[in-house]
Design an enzyme around this catalytic site. Structure first.
Site, PDB file in Angstrom:
ATOM      1  N   GLU A  47      46.788  53.538  38.780  1.00  0.00           N
ATOM      2  CA  GLU A  47      47.834  52.518  38.668  1.00  0.00           C
ATOM      3  C   GLU A  47      49.216  53.197  38.749  1.00  0.00           C
ATOM      4  O   GLU A  47      49.398  54.293  38.196  1.00  0.00           O
ATOM      5  CB  GLU A  47      47.685  51.843  37.293  1.00  0.00           C
ATOM      6  CG  GLU A  47      48.777  50.850  36.939  1.00  0.00           C
ATOM      7  CD  GLU A  47      48.727  50.427  35.457  1.00  0.00           C
ATOM      8  OE1 GLU A  47      48.349  51.249  34.594  1.00  0.00           O
ATOM      9  OE2 GLU A  47      49.066  49.267  35.181  1.00  0.00           O
ATOM     10  N   ASN A 107      52.988  44.644  39.706  1.00  0.00           N
ATOM     11  CA  ASN A 107      52.228  45.886  39.538  1.00  0.00           C
ATOM     12  C   ASN A 107      51.035  45.740  40.489  1.00  0.00           C
ATOM     13  O   ASN A 107      50.108  44.983  40.237  1.00  0.00           O
ATOM     14  CB  ASN A 107      51.791  45.992  38.069  1.00  0.00           C
ATOM     15  CG  ASN A 107      51.100  47.307  37.768  1.00  0.00           C
ATOM     16  OD1 ASN A 107      50.625  47.991  38.654  1.00  0.00           O
ATOM     17  ND2 ASN A 107      51.023  47.636  36.483  1.00  0.00           N
ATOM     18  N   LYS A 124      48.581  42.816  39.652  1.00  0.00           N
ATOM     19  CA  LYS A 124      48.005  42.800  38.300  1.00  0.00           C
ATOM     20  C   LYS A 124      48.265  41.478  37.579  1.00  0.00           C
ATOM     21  O   LYS A 124      49.412  40.997  37.522  1.00  0.00           O
ATOM     22  CB  LYS A 124      48.602  43.957  37.494  1.00  0.00           C
ATOM     23  CG  LYS A 124      47.991  44.175  36.114  1.00  0.00           C
ATOM     24  CD  LYS A 124      48.586  45.447  35.507  1.00  0.00           C
ATOM     25  CE  LYS A 124      47.997  45.789  34.163  1.00  0.00           C
ATOM     26  NZ  LYS A 124      48.589  47.040  33.621  1.00  0.00           N
ATOM     27  N   CYS A 169      44.138  48.504  35.406  1.00  0.00           N
ATOM     28  CA  CYS A 169      44.246  48.921  34.009  1.00  0.00           C
ATOM     29  C   CYS A 169      43.802  47.879  32.992  1.00  0.00           C
ATOM     30  O   CYS A 169      42.620  47.672  32.798  1.00  0.00           O
ATOM     31  CB  CYS A 169      45.658  49.417  33.705  1.00  0.00           C
ATOM     32  SG  CYS A 169      45.691  50.344  32.152  1.00  0.00           S
ATOM     33  N   ASN A 194      46.805  53.553  33.349  1.00  0.00           N
ATOM     34  CA  ASN A 194      47.719  54.397  32.568  1.00  0.00           C
ATOM     35  C   ASN A 194      47.545  53.932  31.134  1.00  0.00           C
ATOM     36  O   ASN A 194      48.108  52.896  30.753  1.00  0.00           O
ATOM     37  CB  ASN A 194      49.186  54.148  32.944  1.00  0.00           C
ATOM     38  CG  ASN A 194      49.613  54.802  34.244  1.00  0.00           C
ATOM     39  OD1 ASN A 194      50.147  55.893  34.273  1.00  0.00           O
ATOM     40  ND2 ASN A 194      49.397  54.086  35.341  1.00  0.00           N
TER      41      ASN A 194
END
Ligand code: CDT
Length: 303
Positions: A47, A107, A124, A169, A194
């Protein structure tokens, strides 16, 4: 025709604020070359790979904020990745902060085929953290400030040997992310993360179990790839993993640095799950799941 996809999970060690995109991209190209030497079909990057994990800071200068986003993909700085992908005939997925021509910020992750063409995009959806400044935290987690909720749902694409999808993530903690792709017959899910070792409000949350559960319950391979190590004083977990449809971890990174984990993944291993216990068409009861899409938060039982 072979149903083996050889995948490289390209874990990345820390990326500090002073590191330029060029430096990061050259590390990525090294990992891509290593993956090619292992005859990988594709290599999966984390990510927000191109910069340090900037949502850890409260920033007010728009110029400073903008410096972490990509306005085009590929760009001059990321072109070497695409050039090397085409030259080596290897696909990849990459996470980055996207600034659209309309000014939207996501993202994002892309899936790139062996001819270096972008074939899939995901933005995301489960943005963790908070939108306001919370100075009591050792570090911020401001994804809700810096990104909009993704607007593309979860797609699944052919083109790299079988149906593949992406999540990012925090999505890996939510069964809905996997199931939306499971309902599109996904056979391999690529995801970068992350994850700070200690999320200040809940330092004890597990990581790998969620990916193993998602793999098993949807009869799919899952490739989870970390950006890890100590970034700007914040320790982030590694443990990049390749997980079979059995739910078993068959490959895992050992370091907290740039490290490639390679596995030959037989996509046909997904079949026994998808045709028996998780034959969705035979066993799912969507009428009884309405609450999942009609309600957001939990309610208490009446009486
Ligand atoms: N990047 C990301 O989504 N990280 C979250 C950390 C949550 S702590 C607020 C994760 O789920 O790993």
């Amino acid at each position: 025709m072979s149903r083996i996809v050889t995948v490289g999970a390209a874990q990345m060690g820390a990326i500090q604020r002073a590191h330029s995109r060029r430096e990061v991209v050259s590390r990525m190209v090294e990992l891509m070359r290593e993956a090619a030497s292992h005859r990988c079909d594709l290599v999966v990057f984390p990510e927000l790979t191109l910069t340090t994990f900037f949502p850890r800071w409260w920033m007010e200068s728009q110029e400073e904020i903008d410096s972490f986003y990509e306005r085009e993909m590929p760009s001059n700085e990321t072109a070497p990745l695409f050039n090397e992908s085409a030259r080596l005939g290897i696909g990849f997925s990459l996470g980055y902060a996207e600034l659209t021509p309309e000014g939207q910020r996501f993202n994002t992750a892309i899936l790139v085929n062996k001819s270096a063409e972008i074939v899939g995009k995901y933005r995301k959806i489960h943005l963790p953290g908070h939108a306001g400044h919370e100075p009591w935290r050792a570090f911020q987690h401001l994804e809700k400030r810096y990104f909009e909720v993704g607007d593309l749902s979860w797609g699944v694409w052919n083109g790299l040997g079988g149906p593949m999808g992406m999540m990012i993530c925090n999505d890996r903690r939510w069964p809905e992310s996997y199931r939306v792709m499971g309902l599109q017959s996904v056979e391999m899910i690529l995801l970068g993360y992350n994850t700070p070792r200690h999320n200040p409000p809940a330092p004890d949350h597990d990581n790998q179990l969620v990916m193993q559960a998602g793999a098993y319950q949807n009869g799919t391979w899952v490739v989870g790839v970390a950006k890890c190590g100590v970034e700007e004083g914040c320790e982030m977990i590694g443990g990049s993993s390749i997980i079979a449809p059995t739910g078993e971890v068959i490959g895992q990174a050992l370091t907290q640095e740039d490290e490639l984990v390679v596995a030959r993944c037989d996509l046909d291993l997904t079949k026994s799950y998808k045709t028996t216990i998780f034959n969705f068409d035979m066993h799912r009861q969507p009428d009884q799941y309405r609450r999942i899409v009609e309600q957001r938060g939990a309610v208490s039982p009446q009486g």
